[in-house]
Design an enzyme around this catalytic site. Structure first.
Site, PDB file in Angstrom:
ATOM      1  N   HIS A  38       1.042  -1.454  -0.072  1.00 16.61           N
ATOM      2  CA  HIS A  38      -0.057  -0.561   0.244  1.00 16.61           C
ATOM      3  C   HIS A  38       0.529   1.095   0.302  1.00 16.61           C
ATOM      4  CE1 HIS A  38      -3.466  -3.219   0.889  1.00 16.61           C
ATOM      5  NE2 HIS A  38      -4.047  -2.008   0.485  1.00 16.61           N
ATOM      6  N   LYS A  44      -0.282   4.996   4.722  1.00 18.94           N
ATOM      7  CA  LYS A  44      -1.153   3.942   5.520  1.00 18.94           C
ATOM      8  C   LYS A  44      -0.184   3.008   6.484  1.00 18.94           C
ATOM      9  CE  LYS A  44      -3.700  -0.692   4.896  1.00 18.94           C
ATOM     10  NZ  LYS A  44      -4.672  -0.195   5.164  1.00 18.94           N
ATOM     11  N   THR A  78      -7.221  -5.658   4.405  1.00 16.50           N
ATOM     12  CA  THR A  78      -7.516  -6.914   3.914  1.00 16.50           C
ATOM     13  C   THR A  78      -7.157  -8.005   3.816  1.00 16.50           C
ATOM     14  OG1 THR A  78      -8.508  -5.250   2.242  1.00 16.50           O
ATOM     15  CG2 THR A  78      -7.844  -7.281   0.706  1.00 16.50           C
TER      16      THR A  78
HETATM   17  N1  LIG Z   1     -12.562  -0.774   3.536  1.00 21.29           N
HETATM   18  C1  LIG Z   1     -11.847  -0.757   2.288  1.00 21.29           C
HETATM   19  O1  LIG Z   1     -12.482  -0.947   0.905  1.00 21.29           O
HETATM   20  C2  LIG Z   1     -11.112   0.294   2.155  1.00 21.29           C
HETATM   21  C3  LIG Z   1     -10.484   0.513   3.097  1.00 21.29           C
HETATM   22  N2  LIG Z   1     -10.134   2.152   3.812  1.00 21.29           N
HETATM   23  C4  LIG Z   1      -9.673   2.696   5.349  1.00 21.29           C
HETATM   24  O2  LIG Z   1     -10.658   3.580   5.581  1.00 21.29           O
HETATM   25  C5  LIG Z   1      -9.749   4.826   6.498  1.00 21.29           C
HETATM   26  C6  LIG Z   1      -9.277   5.953   5.591  1.00 21.29           C
HETATM   27  O3  LIG Z   1      -8.272   5.597   4.634  1.00 21.29           O
HETATM   28  P1  LIG Z   1      -7.301   7.080   4.002  1.00 21.29           P
HETATM   29  O4  LIG Z   1      -9.257   7.483   3.091  1.00 21.29           O
HETATM   30  O5  LIG Z   1      -6.635   6.722   3.213  1.00 21.29           O
HETATM   31  O6  LIG Z   1      -7.298   7.710   5.761  1.00 21.29           O
HETATM   32  P2  LIG Z   1      -7.099   9.379   5.206  1.00 21.29           P
HETATM   33  O7  LIG Z   1      -5.616   9.647   6.593  1.00 21.29           O
HETATM   34  O8  LIG Z   1      -6.721   9.750   4.122  1.00 21.29           O
HETATM   35  O9  LIG Z   1      -8.590   9.940   5.276  1.00 21.29           O
HETATM   36  C7  LIG Z   1      -8.474   9.384   7.115  1.00 21.29           C
HETATM   37  C8  LIG Z   1      -9.954  10.722   7.603  1.00 21.29           C
HETATM   38  O10 LIG Z   1     -10.048  10.159   8.556  1.00 21.29           O
HETATM   39  C9  LIG Z   1     -10.173  11.827   9.244  1.00 21.29           C
HETATM   40  N3  LIG Z   1     -10.283  11.105  10.924  1.00 21.29           N
HETATM   41  C10 LIG Z   1      -9.559  11.620  11.590  1.00 21.29           C
HETATM   42  N4  LIG Z   1      -9.779  10.915  13.127  1.00 21.29           N
HETATM   43  C11 LIG Z   1     -10.665  10.964  13.140  1.00 21.29           C
HETATM   44  C12 LIG Z   1     -11.433  10.709  13.971  1.00 21.29           C
HETATM   45  N5  LIG Z   1     -12.134  10.927  14.890  1.00 21.29           N
HETATM   46  N6  LIG Z   1     -13.460  11.112  13.666  1.00 21.29           N
HETATM   47  C13 LIG Z   1     -13.482  11.310  12.563  1.00 21.29           C
HETATM   48  N7  LIG Z   1     -13.334  10.976  11.633  1.00 21.29           N
HETATM   49  C14 LIG Z   1     -11.148  11.639  11.760  1.00 21.29           C
HETATM   50  C15 LIG Z   1      -9.266  12.614   9.340  1.00 21.29           C
HETATM   51  O11 LIG Z   1      -9.468  14.069   9.564  1.00 21.29           O
HETATM   52  C16 LIG Z   1      -9.402  12.132   7.324  1.00 21.29           C
HETATM   53  O12 LIG Z   1     -10.430  12.615   7.282  1.00 21.29           O
HETATM   54  C17 LIG Z   1      -8.259   3.495   6.387  1.00 21.29           C
HETATM   55  O13 LIG Z   1      -8.670   2.411   7.473  1.00 21.29           O
HETATM   56  C18 LIG Z   1      -8.649   2.370   5.588  1.00 21.29           C
HETATM   57  O14 LIG Z   1      -7.494   1.333   5.943  1.00 21.29           O
HETATM   58  C19 LIG Z   1      -9.254   2.678   2.700  1.00 21.29           C
HETATM   59  C20 LIG Z   1      -9.683   2.287   1.339  1.00 21.29           C
HETATM   60  C21 LIG Z   1     -10.513   1.468   0.983  1.00 21.29           C
HETATM   61  O1  LIG Z   2      -5.618   2.211   3.263  1.00 17.79           O
HETATM   62  C1  LIG Z   2      -5.772   1.867   2.392  1.00 17.79           C
HETATM   63  O2  LIG Z   2      -5.712   2.755   1.224  1.00 17.79           O
HETATM   64  C2  LIG Z   2      -6.632   0.658   2.137  1.00 17.79           C
HETATM   65  N1  LIG Z   2      -6.969   0.383   3.245  1.00 17.79           N
HETATM   66  C3  LIG Z   2      -7.798  -1.334   2.952  1.00 17.79           C
HETATM   67  C4  LIG Z   2      -6.938  -2.599   3.707  1.00 17.79           C
HETATM   68  O3  LIG Z   2      -6.381  -2.119   4.706  1.00 17.79           O
HETATM   69  O4  LIG Z   2      -7.198  -3.560   3.676  1.00 17.79           O
HETATM   70  C5  LIG Z   2      -8.708  -1.729   1.781  1.00 17.79           C
HETATM   71  C6  LIG Z   2      -7.815  -1.361   0.422  1.00 17.79           C
HETATM   72  O5  LIG Z   2      -6.473  -2.055   0.405  1.00 17.79           O
HETATM   73  C7  LIG Z   2      -7.219   0.281   0.909  1.00 17.79           C
END
Ligand SMILES: NC(=O)C1=CN([C@@H]2O[C@H](COP(=O)(O)OP(=O)(O)OC[C@H]3O[C@@H](n4cnc5c(N)ncnc54)[C@H](O)[C@@H]3O)[C@@H](O)[C@H]2O)C=CC1
Ligand SMILES: O=C(O)C1=N[C@H](C(=O)O)C[C@H](O)C1
Length: 249
Positions: free
Chosen positions: A143, A147, A154
């Site tokens: 990633h 991250k 995943t």
């Molecule tokens: N399930 C899926 O398909 C996917 C899951 N993810 C997950 O989504 C999460 C976010 O990923 P990114 O957007 O890349 O991270 P990022 O760091 O770019 O964004 C995180 C966001 O959360 C906010 N945040 C921080 N503390 C907070 C709180 N206490 N309450 C509410 N918001 C808060 C930040 O201000 C920011 O807007 C990660 O856990 C990642 O692993 C990411 C991509 C796909």
């Molecule tokens: O942090 C990410 O970007 C992603 N996080 C998810 C994970 O922790 O599996 C899903 C995806 O791989 C992207």
């Protein structure tokens, strides 16, 4: 049109959800960032989420934030009676328990990966790990360098599938001087550049190697899947749902 609140709205995935929301409308976002709006969408502190869910007449929350923020907003969703799609990864046992508690009161759908390809990969992994039951298994994920949780959610979900089929113990990285135990599964997390998300399982034995892999090309794949899940979730009974329920619908 489904009215959506995005938790983590100022993040990478928050932006992807805003961009992908064509059949839904993002009406409010939650984040701890010190901004009033993103792309004209009001940003509210998570502690004020319950009131905002009512004020903006939100149908469903889509979450891509941090574990403690997801739990805070899940509890606001219980207070406001709003369903929630949880995409955040990296929860500890307490966080997972609090999400499960919330799902007693609201429909809650959690997925570590909202791409249909990973849903299919997990089904292929189950078949391969169960059939090739004496092959060595090794798992790698890659990633972007921002991250913060490792291994990825995943990868942990893939491990869960494998451990339902095989009695294997994860070894997180390797160093030193020791032979591989036959019941090990090596788990490796690489962090580099802006790689969106790559996962590979290698099954090796009997003079052959099978590799099952997936690569996300854009965060839009996750955003689209989460929005599909959100639309699907609205109107359902309280309970714990999975993205496979949406893919199979
Ligand atoms: N399930 C899926 O398909 C996917 C899951 N993810 C997950 O989504 C999460 C976010 O990923 P990114 O957007 O890349 O991270 P990022 O760091 O770019 O964004 C995180 C966001 O959360 C906010 N945040 C921080 N503390 C907070 C709180 N206490 N309450 C509410 N918001 C808060 C930040 O201000 C920011 O807007 C990660 O856990 C990642 O692993 C990411 C991509 C796909
Ligand atoms: O942090 C990410 O970007 C992603 N996080 C998810 C994970 O922790 O599996 C899903 C995806 O791989 C992207």
């Amino acid at each position: 049109m489904t009215r959506v609140a995005v938790n983590g709205v100022t993040g990478q995935m928050g932006g992807a959800v805003i961009e992908a929301a064509t059949d839904s409308e993002v009406v409010v976002g939650f984040a701890t960032s010190d901004v009033d709006a993103v792309d004209g969408i009001p940003v509210v502190q998570p502690a004020e989420a319950a009131a905002a869910l009512r004020e903006y007449d939100v149908d469903v929350v889509v979450d891509f934030a941090v574990p403690e923020g997801a739990v805070t907003v899940a509890e606001a969703c219980v207070e406001a009676g709003v369903p929630m799609v949880v995409g955040t990864t990296g929860f500890d046992e307490d966080g997972m328990g609090r999400l499960k508690d919330a799902s007693e009161e609201i429909p809650l759908l959690k997925a570590t990966n909202f791409s249909q390809g990973i849903q299919v990969l997990q089904r292929l992994v189950r078949e391969a790990a169960g059939t090739l039951d004496d092959y060595d298994l090794e798992l790698m994920e890659t990633h972007h360098n921002r991250k913060v949780d490792a291994p990825s959610g995943t990868a942990n979900s893939i491990l869960d599938v494998i451990q339902e089929e095989r009695d294997v113990e994860p070894v997180y990285g390797r160093e030193g001087h020791a032979p591989r135990d036959e019941d090990e599964i090596g788990v490796f997390a690489r962090r580099a550049g802006d790689i969106r998300g790559e996962h590979e399982l290698v099954l090796a034995g009997n003079d052959e190697v099978l590799s099952l892999s997936h690569r996300a090309e854009d965060r839009g794949v996750f955003a689209a899947g989460a929005l599909d899940a959100a639309t699907w979730l609205v109107g359902r009974d309280a309970g714990w749902y999975a993205f496979g329920d949406v893919v199979d619908a």
